[in-house]
Design a protein around this motif. Structure first.
Motif, short mmCIF file in Angstrom:
data_model
loop_
_atom_site.label_atom_id
_atom_site.label_comp_id
_atom_site.label_asym_id
_atom_site.label_seq_id
_atom_site.Cartn_x
_atom_site.Cartn_y
_atom_site.Cartn_z
N GLY A 24 2.11 -11.42 1.14
CA GLY A 24 2.96 -10.54 2.20
C GLY A 24 3.63 -9.21 1.45
O GLY A 24 4.47 -8.51 2.19
N LYS A 25 3.59 -9.24 0.18
CA LYS A 25 4.56 -8.28 -0.85
C LYS A 25 3.83 -8.14 -2.22
O LYS A 25 3.22 -9.01 -2.72
N GLY A 26 4.24 -6.92 -2.80
CA GLY A 26 4.03 -6.80 -4.06
C GLY A 26 4.25 -5.11 -4.45
O GLY A 26 4.31 -4.45 -3.48
N PRO A 27 3.85 -4.87 -5.83
CA PRO A 27 4.12 -3.35 -6.30
C PRO A 27 3.02 -2.73 -5.40
O PRO A 27 2.02 -3.10 -4.95
N GLY A 28 3.18 -1.25 -5.11
CA GLY A 28 2.34 -0.32 -4.41
C GLY A 28 1.49 0.37 -5.43
O GLY A 28 2.02 0.85 -6.54
N VAL A 29 0.23 0.70 -4.91
CA VAL A 29 -0.70 1.38 -5.82
C VAL A 29 -1.58 2.18 -4.85
O VAL A 29 -1.78 1.71 -3.82
N ILE A 30 -1.65 3.54 -5.23
CA ILE A 30 -2.47 4.47 -4.51
C ILE A 30 -3.85 4.46 -5.23
O ILE A 30 -3.98 4.66 -6.33
N VAL A 31 -4.81 4.21 -4.47
CA VAL A 31 -6.25 4.10 -4.75
C VAL A 31 -6.96 5.38 -4.42
O VAL A 31 -7.02 5.71 -3.20
N ILE A 32 -7.41 6.37 -5.22
CA ILE A 32 -8.12 7.46 -5.07
C ILE A 32 -9.48 7.55 -5.00
O ILE A 32 -9.99 7.32 -6.17
N GLN A 33 -10.15 8.00 -4.01
CA GLN A 33 -11.63 8.02 -3.80
C GLN A 33 -12.40 8.82 -4.87
O GLN A 33 -11.66 9.82 -5.38
N GLU A 34 -13.69 8.49 -4.94
CA GLU A 34 -14.69 9.39 -5.60
C GLU A 34 -15.06 10.42 -4.89
O GLU A 34 -14.63 10.48 -3.56
#
Length: 229
Positions: free
Chosen positions: A25-35
């Motif tokens: 339910g929680k954790g560090p944030g990561v932005i995943v950016i598309q090809e």
């Protein structure tokens, strides 16, 4: 657990993205950016994999609903991007994550692939809220990061056989960043091709390189994304 499509504010309008939250339910944030293909199932699975590793992952839809399997169409979509508008979408995604109750880190990580790799570095140079930046064979002819503004450490993952983002280009980026006093790690995978991480593309997927790059990415984010005070 599977993620879900969410909406967030960007440049005065709503933008969509795929959000994956860990079972805890929680954790560090990561932005995943598309090809250049768009927000396709592969990118959603990458976000799910981050959630399985304990991260809250958001993959913003930078093409606003468009996806393709055609390289010609993908090239057209990539070149039609308004980079300034895309940066605002990424800024909105970063803000959304940092304000999300599940996110425990004071800054977010960014990670992207090919076009998204270039945008990962670009977003990190534009946003001090980025605490770690990972670039998988990142390239886009219209994305020109101001490297002197980079505050986050960068991990770059490249391929020896890549003719789009060559090993020489990767080493030149490394040289420039080190010259500027930035924190950078570059790895070039022997006998690997561009897009070696994409397991939906068997003609280029390289399991050994992909698994090592994933391990390095997870360790890098765990090392650099600090808990909120």
């Amino acid at each position: 657990m599977a993620g879900e499509m969410v909406q967030f504010q960007s440049n005065g309008k709503q933008t969509e993205g795929y959000l994956a939250v860990p079972a805890s339910g929680k954790g560090p944030g990561v932005i995943v950016i598309q090809e250049w293909w768009g927000l396709v199932p592969h990118i959603k699975r990458v976000a799910d994999r981050f959630a399985e590793e304990g991260f809250v992952a958001l993959a913003p839809d930078l093409y606003h609903g468009k996806t393709t399997k055609s390289p010609d169409e993908a090239g057209k979509l990539m070149m039609a991007m308004n980079i300034a508008e895309t940066e605002k979408d990424l800024r909105g995604a970063i803000s959304y994550l940092l304000n999300h109750p599940a996110v425990t880190s004071s800054k977010v990580g960014t990670v992207g692939f090919c076009m998204g790799g270039a945008l990962s570095l670009y977003a990190a140079t534009k946003n001090p809220q980025v605490g770690a930046c990972v670039v998988f064979y990142g390239g886009h002819p219209n994305v020109k990061p101001e490297l002197e503004k980079l505050e986050a450490p960068m991990l770059g993952l490249y391929a020896e056989r890549d003719t789009f983002v060559t090993p020489e280009a990767a080493r030149e980026l490394e040289r420039r960043l080190k010259e500027l006093g930035k924190q950078v790690e570059i790895h070039i995978y022997k006998d690997a091709d561009h897009a070696f991480f994409n397991d939906d593309r068997p003609e280029v997927y390289n399991r050994e390189a992909a698994e090592d790059a994933w391990r390095r990415t997870i360790e890098f984010f765990r090392r650099h994304l600090q808990q909120k005070a």
